[in-house]
Design an enzyme around this catalytic site. Structure first.
Site, PDB file in Angstrom:
ATOM      1  N   GLY A  65      42.335  34.563  45.154  1.00 46.70           N
ATOM      2  CA  GLY A  65      43.450  35.323  44.762  1.00 46.70           C
ATOM      3  C   GLY A  65      43.132  37.151  45.060  1.00 46.70           C
ATOM      4  O   GLY A  65      41.981  37.359  45.222  1.00 46.70           O
ATOM      5  N   GLN A  70      43.726  45.829  45.858  1.00 44.28           N
ATOM      6  CA  GLN A  70      42.370  45.731  46.548  1.00 44.28           C
ATOM      7  C   GLN A  70      42.332  46.009  47.884  1.00 44.28           C
ATOM      8  O   GLN A  70      41.522  46.140  48.695  1.00 44.28           O
ATOM      9  CB  GLN A  70      41.994  44.267  46.177  1.00 44.28           C
ATOM     10  CG  GLN A  70      41.913  44.131  44.862  1.00 44.28           C
ATOM     11  CD  GLN A  70      41.351  42.621  44.756  1.00 44.28           C
ATOM     12  OE1 GLN A  70      42.022  41.575  44.589  1.00 44.28           O
ATOM     13  NE2 GLN A  70      40.067  42.221  44.663  1.00 44.28           N
ATOM     14  N   CYS A 113      34.824  38.621  42.195  1.00 45.94           N
ATOM     15  CA  CYS A 113      35.862  39.220  42.622  1.00 45.94           C
ATOM     16  C   CYS A 113      35.790  39.954  43.789  1.00 45.94           C
ATOM     17  O   CYS A 113      34.428  40.293  44.101  1.00 45.94           O
ATOM     18  CB  CYS A 113      36.049  40.453  41.652  1.00 45.94           C
ATOM     19  SG  CYS A 113      37.462  41.687  42.128  1.00 45.94           S
ATOM     20  N   LEU A 114      36.629  39.709  44.803  1.00 46.86           N
ATOM     21  CA  LEU A 114      36.459  40.432  46.099  1.00 46.86           C
ATOM     22  C   LEU A 114      36.008  42.002  46.200  1.00 46.86           C
ATOM     23  O   LEU A 114      35.411  42.342  47.202  1.00 46.86           O
ATOM     24  CB  LEU A 114      37.550  40.039  47.140  1.00 46.86           C
ATOM     25  CG  LEU A 114      37.865  38.610  47.471  1.00 46.86           C
ATOM     26  CD1 LEU A 114      39.179  38.301  48.124  1.00 46.86           C
ATOM     27  CD2 LEU A 114      36.791  37.974  47.850  1.00 46.86           C
ATOM     28  N   HIS A 155      43.202  37.419  35.924  1.00 45.55           N
ATOM     29  CA  HIS A 155      42.328  38.269  36.591  1.00 45.55           C
ATOM     30  C   HIS A 155      43.129  39.090  37.597  1.00 45.55           C
ATOM     31  O   HIS A 155      42.711  40.365  37.505  1.00 45.55           O
ATOM     32  CB  HIS A 155      41.262  37.445  37.376  1.00 45.55           C
ATOM     33  CG  HIS A 155      40.568  37.978  38.125  1.00 45.55           C
ATOM     34  ND1 HIS A 155      38.934  37.936  38.076  1.00 45.55           N
ATOM     35  CD2 HIS A 155      40.539  38.763  39.515  1.00 45.55           C
ATOM     36  CE1 HIS A 155      38.441  38.632  39.050  1.00 45.55           C
ATOM     37  NE2 HIS A 155      39.435  39.258  39.822  1.00 45.55           N
ATOM     38  N   GLU A 156      44.071  38.484  38.257  1.00 42.48           N
ATOM     39  CA  GLU A 156      44.863  39.442  39.142  1.00 42.48           C
ATOM     40  C   GLU A 156      45.720  40.483  38.508  1.00 42.48           C
ATOM     41  O   GLU A 156      46.011  41.479  38.921  1.00 42.48           O
ATOM     42  CB  GLU A 156      45.628  38.568  40.023  1.00 42.48           C
ATOM     43  CG  GLU A 156      44.791  37.516  41.004  1.00 42.48           C
ATOM     44  CD  GLU A 156      43.586  38.176  41.857  1.00 42.48           C
ATOM     45  OE1 GLU A 156      43.855  39.528  42.192  1.00 42.48           O
ATOM     46  OE2 GLU A 156      42.509  37.499  42.113  1.00 42.48           O
ATOM     47  N   HIS A 159      44.065  43.352  37.580  1.00 37.24           N
ATOM     48  CA  HIS A 159      43.792  44.210  38.720  1.00 37.24           C
ATOM     49  C   HIS A 159      44.995  45.300  38.620  1.00 37.24           C
ATOM     50  O   HIS A 159      44.826  46.510  38.897  1.00 37.24           O
ATOM     51  CB  HIS A 159      43.974  43.675  40.016  1.00 37.24           C
ATOM     52  CG  HIS A 159      42.602  43.131  40.421  1.00 37.24           C
ATOM     53  ND1 HIS A 159      41.297  44.018  40.514  1.00 37.24           N
ATOM     54  CD2 HIS A 159      41.939  42.035  40.625  1.00 37.24           C
ATOM     55  CE1 HIS A 159      40.304  43.456  41.043  1.00 37.24           C
ATOM     56  NE2 HIS A 159      40.807  42.126  41.014  1.00 37.24           N
TER      57      HIS A 159
HETATM   58 ZN    ZN Z   1      39.361  40.668  41.367  1.00 37.97          ZN
END
Ligand code: ZN
Length: 190
Positions: A65, A70, A113-114, A155-156, A159
């Site tokens: 995701g 990001q 998380c990236l 989660h997304e 963000h």
């Molecule tokens: Zn993340």
């Protein structure tokens, strides 16, 4: 089960394949990660290009995701692909996603998380959520998400509101990870 998932039409993003580009993923403690993303008012060529870049960047990472912020674009756009097999890709795109209902029942998943590379922690969230969103054709959808998709969407969507998964863990653990990334950035290791 899931209904109304916004699956990308393969004639869409793939038609832009040559225009796709890999973007840098911003990482902790970049202040942009704490910014609230702006709603998308209409889907145009630029929006599609951001989605294409997001997908390419997510697959390359690899991740399941990614939120637009990001890659440095604070707009309410999310991509998700939970397919384990790269040959069976099933990209989902969400525009202006919003949780309109969450279950009382909760589930725990180990999240990563990236934007916080190589850090994982158990996070408890509602097991199911109902999410309202727009698809690329501008149509409104509502889905009931369960399991990993429910967690991933929450989660997304977090963000988009400047919230990170580490905000759901203990303060002690959070401060430790923030300190680690801040130090790494200072030493130029990120
Ligand atoms: Zn993340």
């Amino acid at each position: 089960g899931f209904t109304g998932l916004a699956l990308i039409d393969l004639s869409g993003p793939l038609a832009y394949l040559r225009a796709m580009s890999l973007r840098d993923i911003i990482t902790l403690p970049d202040p942009l990660l704490r910014q609230t993303s702006k709603p998308v008012s209409g889907v145009d060529k630029a929006t599609r290009k951001i989605f294409d870049d997001m997908l390419e960047t997510m697959y390359d990472a690899p991740g399941i995701g990614l939120a637009a912020v990001q890659i440095g674009a604070p707009m309410r756009m999310v991509v998700i692909d939970l397919a384990k097999d790269p040959d069976a890709r099933a990209p989902q795109v969400y525009i202006n996603p919003e949780v309109i209902w969450s279950s009382d029942e909760r589930s725990t998943y180990e999240e990563g998380c990236l934007s916080i590379p190589d850090y994982y922690a158990d996070v408890e969230r509602p097991s199911s959520v109902r999410v309202k969103h727009l698809s690329l054709d501008g149509k409104q959808h509502e889905i009931l998400a369960e399991g990993l998709l429910a967690t991933c969407l929450q989660h997304e969507i977090d963000h988009l509101n400047g919230v990170l998964f580490i905000d759901h863990i203990s303060r002690l653990k959070r401060e430790r990870v923030v300190k680690k990334f801040t130090k790494a950035q200072r030493l130029g290791k990120l």
